[in-house]
Design a protein around this motif. Structure first.
Motif, PDB file in Angstrom:
ATOM      1  N   GLU A  59      63.289   5.367  -9.316  1.00  0.00           N
ATOM      2  CA  GLU A  59      63.968   5.063 -10.460  1.00  0.00           C
ATOM      3  C   GLU A  59      65.799   5.121  -9.797  1.00  0.00           C
ATOM      4  O   GLU A  59      65.971   4.471 -10.549  1.00  0.00           O
ATOM      5  N   GLU A  60      65.458   6.254  -8.508  1.00  0.00           N
ATOM      6  CA  GLU A  60      66.701   6.131  -8.469  1.00  0.00           C
ATOM      7  C   GLU A  60      66.909   5.223  -7.674  1.00  0.00           C
ATOM      8  O   GLU A  60      68.474   4.479  -7.519  1.00  0.00           O
ATOM      9  N   GLU A  61      66.417   4.692  -7.370  1.00  0.00           N
ATOM     10  CA  GLU A  61      66.030   3.392  -5.893  1.00  0.00           C
ATOM     11  C   GLU A  61      66.636   1.546  -6.999  1.00  0.00           C
ATOM     12  O   GLU A  61      67.264   1.496  -6.529  1.00  0.00           O
ATOM     13  N   TYR A  62      66.030   1.982  -7.657  1.00  0.00           N
ATOM     14  CA  TYR A  62      66.172   1.200  -8.873  1.00  0.00           C
ATOM     15  C   TYR A  62      67.397   0.570  -9.000  1.00  0.00           C
ATOM     16  O   TYR A  62      68.563   0.886  -9.661  1.00  0.00           O
ATOM     17  N   ASP A  63      68.172  -0.516  -8.415  1.00  0.00           N
ATOM     18  CA  ASP A  63      69.377  -1.427  -8.699  1.00  0.00           C
ATOM     19  C   ASP A  63      69.212  -1.959 -10.064  1.00  0.00           C
ATOM     20  O   ASP A  63      69.370  -3.425  -9.997  1.00  0.00           O
ATOM     21  N   TYR A  64      70.460  -1.729 -10.879  1.00  0.00           N
ATOM     22  CA  TYR A  64      69.921  -1.609 -12.287  1.00  0.00           C
ATOM     23  C   TYR A  64      70.761  -3.389 -12.431  1.00  0.00           C
ATOM     24  O   TYR A  64      70.609  -4.593 -13.455  1.00  0.00           O
ATOM     25  N   ARG A  65      72.270  -3.531 -11.631  1.00  0.00           N
ATOM     26  CA  ARG A  65      72.564  -4.362 -11.052  1.00  0.00           C
ATOM     27  C   ARG A  65      72.466  -5.536 -11.191  1.00  0.00           C
ATOM     28  O   ARG A  65      72.806  -6.647 -11.279  1.00  0.00           O
ATOM     29  N   ASN A  66      70.602  -5.790 -10.316  1.00  0.00           N
ATOM     30  CA  ASN A  66      70.684  -6.638  -9.759  1.00  0.00           C
ATOM     31  C   ASN A  66      69.256  -6.947 -10.982  1.00  0.00           C
ATOM     32  O   ASN A  66      68.570  -8.019 -10.398  1.00  0.00           O
ATOM     33  N   ALA A  67      69.040  -6.658 -12.277  1.00  0.00           N
ATOM     34  CA  ALA A  67      67.617  -6.736 -13.089  1.00  0.00           C
ATOM     35  C   ALA A  67      67.859  -8.082 -14.092  1.00  0.00           C
ATOM     36  O   ALA A  67      69.055  -8.606 -13.949  1.00  0.00           O
ATOM     37  N   PRO A  68      67.052  -9.140 -14.341  1.00  0.00           N
ATOM     38  CA  PRO A  68      67.112  -9.880 -14.734  1.00  0.00           C
ATOM     39  C   PRO A  68      67.884  -9.870 -15.590  1.00  0.00           C
ATOM     40  O   PRO A  68      67.359  -8.630 -16.998  1.00  0.00           O
TER      41      PRO A  68
END
Length: 105
Positions: A59-68
């Motif tokens: 969760e910490e590593e996931y970059d939500y800015r690049n989420a589809p």
């Protein structure tokens, strides 16, 4: 002996989202901890802990800015408006047609 009024009113607040959708986050945490406390096998407890730590790290590593499919509210409203127009105009595909186009069926 102390006398108490017959109808002692107690105020209770209801968290509407919790009532509608189930447990709130804190209740879910307490329920989870209570469940884990029932486990007597140290290997299972360690696996649960390791899994939780892995999930938190992901969760910490996931970059939500690049989420589809990230839309602003205005963009989402526009996409929905277009979809309704397409539906009314008959510009639709059946599930079988979509799956056939994707070669999933």
């Amino acid at each position: 002996m102390k006398k108490y009024p017959d109808s002692e009113e107690q105020k209770q607040t209801v968290n509407e989202p919790a009532a509608a959708y189930g447990l709130d986050l804190n209740s879910l945490k307490v329920e989870t901890v209570q469940s884990v406390m029932q486990i007597e096998n140290p290997r299972i407890v360690q696996e649960i802990r390791d899994y939780a730590l892995r999930l938190m790290q992901e969760e910490e590593e996931y970059d939500y800015r690049n989420a589809p499919c990230q839309f602003t509210v205005e963009e989402l409203k526009e996409e929905l408006r277009k979809s309704r127009e397409d539906s009314k105009a008959g510009r639709v595909y059946t599930t079988d047609e979509v799956l056939a186009r994707r070669r999933l069926w």
